[in-house]
Enzyme design. Structure first.
Site, PDB file in Angstrom:
ATOM      1  CB  CYS A  54      -9.853   1.915  -0.236  1.00  0.00           C
ATOM      2  SG  CYS A  54     -11.116   1.333  -1.310  1.00  0.00           S
TER       3      CYS A  54
ATOM      4  CB  SER B 269      -0.997  -0.055   1.126  1.00  0.00           C
ATOM      5  OG  SER B 269      -1.652  -1.053   1.093  1.00  0.00           O
TER       6      SER B 269
ATOM      7  CG  HIS C 248     -12.918   1.019   2.717  1.00  0.00           C
ATOM      8  ND1 HIS C 248     -12.051   0.086   2.069  1.00  0.00           N
ATOM      9  CD2 HIS C 248     -12.271   1.091   3.861  1.00  0.00           C
ATOM     10  CE1 HIS C 248     -10.877  -0.437   2.843  1.00  0.00           C
ATOM     11  NE2 HIS C 248     -11.304   0.215   4.007  1.00  0.00           N
TER      12      HIS C 248
END
Lengths: 379, 647
Positions: free
Chosen positions: B383, B327, B370
């Site tokens: 997300c 991420s 989400h």
């Protein structure tokens, strides 16, 4: 009483003989020996030990011997020539049977009071014997084969014995020295032509015999010859001597590196710097000037011998003087050629300069004979 | 002689004539001798003089003192220490064995060493000193010198050797030296004669290796006159060499030591960059090893231990370890899309927990989804579905282009061993390397930093630094050489719209400081020191549909080597960033649970230039932090690393 016989009456006697000594020769031997003294002092690193001191004593004795022999009438020496020659031959045979082996060769005989190298003695006695022989031989017979066989045998027998020791250098000196007297005596030149061709044939045979059962030279002599022809093939082994000698000699340049400043001898790169290779030390430290000066002194000494011999109307005297001067010439020419890489290393000392007793005494005896011939020449 | 006068005259005439021939021959021979002298002594004299000098002059090399390495504050990282050795000269020793036996009672020597020494001494020339024992302590050498009269031929000598006072903490940055090997010689173009000195020490790894030419210096020479046997007669000329240049690194050894200690027990890499000039304040790989072991010649046991350790202490993970950035890569995907104008930061994308791309389901880490997320929320919550969509819009080539601008997939030019290039994949790359076409699924994976994307902690730190400043920060390890500042040119703007960057930074701020951010637990409570970051958890295995049906397996239940890598990139303070930091904990589990707390500790240590006040931490963790600080303080107490002594 012939004219010549009467002329001997004018020969000086007793102490007066000293006035007739050939002083030029005496002075030149001293000058040359002094060059040797300097070098021996330098090679020892600035010390009279271990070489200079004994050499000085020997030379002093040699000078005395020269004068003493010179005082004895030449005809006495002529009369003992044959005996002297035979004694030398016996000593050479004795050395073959009982000699001491030093440095791989039988060259020395211990007489109890001194160690003698008979081959050195033979150089003088051979010359004396041949001079006496041709003095005795009527001129007309000189070129007859029978009368040539005798001197030829007289040369070849000691040459062969020395060659067997093995001492190639001395054998060469004996053969050439003896041959020179035969030449000077006036033997027909055709014989020499034959000998020279035979010599060339021998050289061929020497190389041809290598590795066969009848090999003429020892292996180390072949090595020396090969390395002489191409020192680079073994720069650290057998070629080391020659290479280092050439470096020493060449690095001297014009004026040399200075007395006691030679690095090749000072740092032990030069082998035998006090004996056979002493000339390279001199050339290194005194340069081209020093080396040529020594050569000039040698030639001057030879020149005085020639002058003395040619003035002398006594055949024995002039043959003897020329023979001895030729032997002397061969000494230094072979030595110099050897250390400069022009001839194989055959182990010939630089006369009057190299450290060593036998060679110096024999040469001083030789010059004593020259003096005797000079003093007692017919007038 | 009774002989007719006529014959006598004839004889004299013959002798005279023949003597002339002999004389002429003699003169000829003498002439050739003279010519030979002339040619050798006049024409070739120079050449022979040279040969004579070659004979007599030996050149000995004098090794120069190696340059020292310091940290930014002048703390010694690599120095030269004197060590003592004992040599023996045969000609002075007399009875070699007796002397060696006596020596063995004074200094530690095994029977084998005695035998070896005897052999070596007898093989060398009698005047050559042979080293008998090396690396003796001061006590040993004192005993030898005191007993010198009983030890003829024995000499105590001093040499210089490298030592690393910081031990393991600096091992991956500074590297180590070792004796030059045949292998080293075979692959170097370096013709420095110093390399021919037996056992000459050269840099083997790290800065020691890459800065070898600077550190080494140049050889001095000693000309000695030797005789034919090689014995030294006198010293002719001595020319001292140039000592190597001293190097000051940008590393802050206090911070580096702290980070190394903080990472204890983990297999991790961490990099801290000073944003002012791109100085690398800390480049840490854990666990580490003691470089001094290698200088002395490492034992087989130590070597085996280091090599077989699953945490790979010899690997410089901070610069040579490459990991899927997970991420932490999302900022690149977002920036590429915004810059290209295919994404409005305010636009919301719906996350239902997975995205269907050409028949394959790509899951968000949050199974429930989400809902509607914009750029800010997508980073704050990390997300995945948002980026699956954005990635497909912009395409892999633009993402990778952006990543490269931020230093991923680019080999940073640092004097360290095996600096990794990482990978920012492109369509062309896949065709060239794998021989396959790029598929849309690959883009989806890459957009969240999985799949083919690979980055080292160093590259992630550079990315964070560039995000924080908007400048093209170039990492710098060498501060000064011989006191001269190196490569501190002002960095150029990176050329990305400042508004976009501001949005990214604000989102990263929210990651740490918004109570719904993924790294809120690892926030800094001191407002002026607040940290902005991004967590990352990168999978090292593929999660099967079956597994997913059972519910995602917790990392704690997996064997260590199958757990996820934990990553965190950050910069601080948010308002006026001074440091950027990236950390990768191999198989550490989650970025927010494992990597972020470590990053906070490191960042605070850097910001406060030492242990931070407990008030900088949120009140609920202060007790734990206090304990932790004590533990680390004990660990890095002075003397924790033995420096040098004979092992």
């Amino acid at each position: 009483m012939s004219l010549l016989e009467s002329s001997y009456k004018n020969v000086p006697t007793g102490i007066r003989k000293l006035l007739y000594v050939n002083w030029a020769i005496v002075l030149l031997t001293i000058a040359i020996a002094c060059a040797g003294f300097l070098m021996l002092y330098s090679v020892a690193g600035g010390s009279v030990e271990p070489w200079l001191d004994p050499q000085l004593n020997r030379f002093g004795f040699g000078l005395f011997l020269m004068i003493a022999i010179g005082m004895v009438p030449i005809w006495f020496w002529r009369n003992v020539s044959a005996v002297g020659y035979i004694i030398s031959l016996l000593l050479l045979v004795a050395v073959e049977l009982f000699g001491e082996v030093r440095m791989g060769a039988q060259r020395w005989i211990n007489l109890g009071f001194m160690v003698l190298q008979p081959s050195e003695l033979a150089k003088i006695t051979l010359v004396m014997f041949l001079a006496a022989y041709y003095d005795w031989l009527p001129l007309a017979k000189r070129s007859r084969p029978l009368w040539i066989a005798i001197p030829l045998a007289a040369v070849l027998v000691p040459t062969f014995l020395v060659f067997k020791q093995p001492d190639l250098g001395t054998a060469l000196l004996l053969a050439v020295g003896g041959g020179t007297i035969i030449w000077l005596a006036g033997v027909h030149w055709a014989y020499f032509a034959v000998v020279v061709s035979a010599g060339i044939g021998t050289i061929w045979a020497v190389f041809e015999s290598k590795g066969t059962s009848w090999q003429l030279l020892k292996d180390y002599q072949y090595d020396r010859i090969n390395i002489f022809l191409d020192p680079s093939q073994d720069p650290l082994g057998a070629g080391y001597h020659i290479t280092q000698a050439k470096i020493a000699l060449g690095s001297g340049g014009v004026t040399g590196r200075g007395f006691m400043q030679g690095t090749q001898s000072g740092l032990d790169f030069l082998p035998e710097a006090h004996t056979d290779f002493i000339f390279t030390t001199l050339a290194e430290e005194f340069g081209f000037i020093g080396a040529t000066t020594l050569l000039a002194l040698y030639l001057l000494l030879i020149g005085f011998c020639f002058a003395s011999a040619l003035q002398n109307r006594d055949r024995f005297s002039s043959l003897l003087t020329l023979g001895i001067s030729m032997t002397f010439f061969l000494y230094f020419a072979v030595n110099m050629a050897m250390v400069m890489g022009l001839a194989p290393v055959v182990g010939v000392p630089l006369p009057l300069v190299s450290y060593g007793g036998s060679a110096m005494l024999v040469l001083m005896v030789g010059f004593g004979l020259v003096q005797s011939a000079h003093i007692h020449r017919p007038r | 002689m009774r002989r007719p006068p006529k014959e006598s005259a004839e004889s004299a005439r013959i002798i005279g004539r023949r003597a002339l021939v002999v004389g002429a021959l003699q003169l000829g021979l003498a002439g050739s001798l003279l010519m030979r002298m002339r040619s050798m002594q006049l024409e070739q004299a120079e050449q022979f003089r040279l040969l004579a000098d070659e004979n007599r002059i030996n050149v000995h090399l004098l090794p120069p003192a190696r340059g020292l390495i310091f940290d930014r504050n002048g703390v010694l990282l690599a120095g030269n220490e004197q060590y003592y050795r004992v040599t023996m000269t045969r000609e002075d020793a007399g009875d070699v064995e007796t002397v060696l036996r006596r020596l063995s009672k004074l200094v530690p020597m095994t029977e084998e060493e005695i035998q070896d020494a005897m052999k070596e001494v007898s093989e060398r020339s009698r005047f050559v000193p042979v080293t008998i024992v090396d690396r003796l302590s001061w006590e040993d050498i004192s005993r030898v010198t005191v007993n010198a009269p009983a030890l003829p031929g024995i000499t105590a000598e001093v040499g210089l050797s490298r030592f690393y006072p910081q031990g393991a903490d600096m091992a991956h940055v500074v590297g180590y030296v070792g004796p030059v090997s045949d292998y080293d010689l075979s692959r170097t173009e370096d013709r420095d004669p110093l390399l021919q000195i037996p056992k000459f020490q050269i840099g083997k790894t790290g800065a020691e290796n890459k800065m070898e030419q600077t550190l080494r210096g140049s050889a001095g020479t000693l000309h000695v006159e030797v005789n034919a046997l090689g014995r030294v007669m006198r010293e002719l000329d001595r020319q001292e060499g140039e000592p190597g240049a001293d190097i000051q690194l940008t590393i802050d050894s206090k911070l580096q030591t702290y980070v190394e200690a903080r990472l204890e027990g983990e297999s991790a890499g961490a990099v801290v960059i000073d944003l002012e000039k791109g100085d690398l304040r800390a480049v840490v790989s854990a666990p580490s090893f003691d470089p001094n072991l290698f200088v002395r010649g490492i034992s087989v046991k130590d070597w085996t231990d280091l090599n077989e350790n699953p945490y790979r202490p010899l690997a410089a993970k901070a610069v040579q370890g490459i990991y899927p950035p997970g991420s932490t890569f999302k900022m690149m995907t977002a920036l590429a899309a915004i810059e290209e104008g295919v994404l409005d930061p305010e636009e919301t994308i719906y996350c239902r927990g997975y995205t269907e791309v050409s028949g394959t389901r790509f899951h968000c880490w949050k199974t429930a989804g989400h809902g509607n997320v914009n750029l800010h929320d997508s980073l704050k919550h990390s997300c995945d579905c948002y980026y699956y969509e954005v990635g497909q819009r912009i395409g892999i080539d633009k993402i990778s282009e952006m990543a490269q601008r931020f230093g991923i997939g680019v080999r940073h030019d640092l004097p360290l061993s095996a600096v990794a290039e990482g990978l920012a994949p492109t369509k062309e790359w896949k065709r060239r390397v794998r021989g396959e076409d790029w598929r849309i699924g690959d883009t989806v994976n890459a957009s969240i930093g999985q799949g083919d994307v690979l980055a080292s902690p160093l590259q992630l730190a550079v990315m964070a630094a560039r995000l924080a400043t908007g400048r093209n920060i170039t990492p710098r390890l060498v501060h000064t050489v011989d006191g001269v500042e190196q490569g501190a040119d002002a960095d150029q703007p990176i050329g990305v719209n400042e508004n976009s960057l501001r949005r990214i930074r604000a989102a990263m701020d929210a990651v740490s400081n918004n109570n719904r951010g993924t790294a809120y637990g690892s926030r800094i409570s001191e407002v002026s020191m607040r940290l902005a970051g991004k967590t990352g958890t990168s999978q090292v295995r593929r999660i099967t549909a079956e597994e997913r049906a059972r519910g995602v397996t917790s990392n704690a239940d997996l064997p260590w080597e199958r757990r996820d890598h934990a990553l965190f990139v950050s910069f601080a303070p948010v308002e006026n960033p001074r440091f950027a930091c990236a950390i990768v904990v191999e198989h550490g589990g989650g970025g927010s649970s494992t990597a972020a707390p470590i990053a906070r500790d490191i960042m605070l240590q850097a910001l406060y230039d030492g242990p931070p006040p407990l008030e900088a931490y949120p009140s609920n963790v202060r007790n734990r932090i206090e304990e932790q600080q004590k533990r680390i303080e004990n660990r890095i107490a002075p003397g924790a690393y033995p420096t040098s002594d004979r092992a």
